[in-house]
Design a protein around this motif. Structure first.
Motif, PDB file in Angstrom:
ATOM      1  N   ILE A  72      -6.478 -20.714  -7.364  1.00  0.00           N
ATOM      2  CA  ILE A  72      -7.074 -19.536  -6.742  1.00  0.00           C
ATOM      3  C   ILE A  72      -5.992 -18.487  -6.474  1.00  0.00           C
ATOM      4  N   VAL A  73      -6.453 -17.270  -6.267  1.00  0.00           N
ATOM      5  CA  VAL A  73      -5.572 -16.166  -5.887  1.00  0.00           C
ATOM      6  C   VAL A  73      -5.368 -16.281  -4.381  1.00  0.00           C
ATOM      7  N   VAL A  74      -4.127 -16.516  -3.950  1.00  0.00           N
ATOM      8  CA  VAL A  74      -3.848 -16.669  -2.523  1.00  0.00           C
ATOM      9  C   VAL A  74      -3.374 -15.376  -1.877  1.00  0.00           C
ATOM     10  N   ILE A  88      -0.591 -16.913  -6.829  1.00  0.00           N
ATOM     11  CA  ILE A  88      -1.598 -17.930  -7.115  1.00  0.00           C
ATOM     12  C   ILE A  88      -1.089 -19.291  -6.652  1.00  0.00           C
ATOM     13  N   ASP A  89      -2.036 -20.230  -6.462  1.00  0.00           N
ATOM     14  CA  ASP A  89      -1.623 -21.580  -6.078  1.00  0.00           C
ATOM     15  C   ASP A  89      -1.659 -22.553  -7.249  1.00  0.00           C
ATOM     16  N   ALA A  90      -2.033 -22.093  -8.431  1.00  0.00           N
ATOM     17  CA  ALA A  90      -2.074 -22.965  -9.611  1.00  0.00           C
ATOM     18  C   ALA A  90      -0.672 -23.468  -9.938  1.00  0.00           C
ATOM     19  N   ALA A  91      -0.593 -24.730 -10.341  1.00  0.00           N
ATOM     20  CA  ALA A  91       0.695 -25.301 -10.738  1.00  0.00           C
ATOM     21  C   ALA A  91       1.191 -24.574 -11.979  1.00  0.00           C
ATOM     22  N   ALA A  92       2.304 -23.915 -11.852  1.00  0.00           N
ATOM     23  CA  ALA A  92       2.901 -23.187 -12.975  1.00  0.00           C
ATOM     24  C   ALA A  92       4.338 -23.658 -13.124  1.00  0.00           C
ATOM     25  N   ASN A  93       4.729 -23.892 -14.350  1.00  0.00           N
ATOM     26  CA  ASN A  93       6.065 -24.401 -14.631  1.00  0.00           C
ATOM     27  C   ASN A  93       6.701 -23.579 -15.738  1.00  0.00           C
ATOM     28  N   SER A  94       7.960 -23.872 -15.998  1.00  0.00           N
ATOM     29  CA  SER A  94       8.636 -23.235 -17.116  1.00  0.00           C
ATOM     30  C   SER A  94       7.791 -23.459 -18.371  1.00  0.00           C
ATOM     31  N   GLY A  95       7.506 -22.403 -19.088  1.00  0.00           N
ATOM     32  CA  GLY A  95       6.645 -22.495 -20.270  1.00  0.00           C
ATOM     33  C   GLY A  95       5.281 -21.875 -20.044  1.00  0.00           C
ATOM     34  N   ASN A  96       4.912 -21.674 -18.769  1.00  0.00           N
ATOM     35  CA  ASN A  96       3.659 -20.990 -18.464  1.00  0.00           C
ATOM     36  C   ASN A  96       3.846 -19.469 -18.434  1.00  0.00           C
ATOM     37  N   ALA A 119       9.778 -23.161  -2.863  1.00  0.00           N
ATOM     38  CA  ALA A 119       8.527 -23.690  -2.310  1.00  0.00           C
ATOM     39  C   ALA A 119       7.471 -23.778  -3.394  1.00  0.00           C
ATOM     40  N   GLN A 120       6.686 -24.853  -3.359  1.00  0.00           N
ATOM     41  CA  GLN A 120       5.597 -24.985  -4.312  1.00  0.00           C
ATOM     42  C   GLN A 120       4.472 -24.031  -3.926  1.00  0.00           C
ATOM     43  N   GLY A 121       3.715 -23.591  -4.910  1.00  0.00           N
ATOM     44  CA  GLY A 121       2.580 -22.715  -4.638  1.00  0.00           C
ATOM     45  C   GLY A 121       2.945 -21.248  -4.548  1.00  0.00           C
ATOM     46  N   PHE A 122       4.200 -20.915  -4.802  1.00  0.00           N
ATOM     47  CA  PHE A 122       4.619 -19.521  -4.790  1.00  0.00           C
ATOM     48  C   PHE A 122       4.842 -19.076  -6.227  1.00  0.00           C
ATOM     49  N   ASN A 123       3.753 -18.897  -6.937  1.00  0.00           N
ATOM     50  CA  ASN A 123       3.796 -18.447  -8.319  1.00  0.00           C
ATOM     51  C   ASN A 123       3.177 -17.059  -8.382  1.00  0.00           C
ATOM     52  N   PHE A 124       3.778 -16.195  -9.165  1.00  0.00           N
ATOM     53  CA  PHE A 124       3.358 -14.811  -9.201  1.00  0.00           C
ATOM     54  C   PHE A 124       2.942 -14.403 -10.606  1.00  0.00           C
ATOM     55  N   ALA A 125       2.008 -13.461 -10.649  1.00  0.00           N
ATOM     56  CA  ALA A 125       1.497 -12.964 -11.921  1.00  0.00           C
ATOM     57  C   ALA A 125       1.360 -11.447 -11.843  1.00  0.00           C
ATOM     58  N   VAL A 126       1.559 -10.798 -12.977  1.00  0.00           N
ATOM     59  CA  VAL A 126       1.402  -9.347 -13.060  1.00  0.00           C
ATOM     60  C   VAL A 126      -0.088  -9.039 -13.072  1.00  0.00           C
TER      61      VAL A 126
END
Length: 170
Positions: A72-74, A88-96, A119-126
């Protein structure tokens, strides 16, 4: 240039649309994109909105198959209240990175850019609004769609698969 390399702008400006299939038919790149099934959402992403993230976490070391993660968008703001990014809270890793985030209707709402190791859950998207502005400035055609008809994840996967590729840098 002497090196034989061309900038992205030069590459895009050299592209010309395919000729019309029959006399009197008007061809546009946007119409071709609309028929492909890949569209940007008309409205901006919302807080709490469910998303699907597509990419290749850890590259080919896991498998060469496209993977999907749900979340989800947090936050509709990035670090420092940056409105060009969403969290977002989606699991994102190197390669995503660079992978699209789709809403429930299968429309692109953002493009994954980064995370933090602190920290986990701190993934960002444009935010897709920014991506569309960039494409407008480069003269790149794209299609938009309203997000109203839910599309099963399996169907979203089928639609987006031809457009997401693994790029490995050495």
């Amino acid at each position: 240039p002497e090196s034989g390399l061309r900038s992205l702008g030069e590459e895009l400006s050299d592209r010309s649309p395919e000729p019309p299939a029959s006399p009197g038919e008007v061809y546009t790149e946007t119409e071709r994109l609309k028929s492909s099934g890949v569209r940007f959402a008309v409205k901006s992403v919302r807080l709490g909105q469910r998303i699907s993230l597509y990419g290749f976490p850890f590259g080919a070391s896991v498998s060469s198959k496209l993977k999907v993660t749900r979340g989800i968008v947090v936050s509709t703001l990035g670090p420092g209240n940056d409105s060009s990014l969403i969290q977002i809270d989606a699991a994102a890793n190197s390669g995503n990175s660079g992978g699209p985030l789709l809403d429930g209707s299968g429309n692109v709402v953002a493009i994954l850019s980064s995370g933090t190791r602190k920290a986990q859950g701190f993934n960002f998207a444009v935010n897709a609004v920014i991506a569309k502005q960039f494409m407008d400035s480069m003269g790149v055609a794209y299609a938009t769609s309203r997000s109203h008809n839910p599309l099963p994840t399996e169907e979203q996967y089928k639609r987006i698969r031809p457009f997401v590729v693994l790029i490995t840098c050495f």
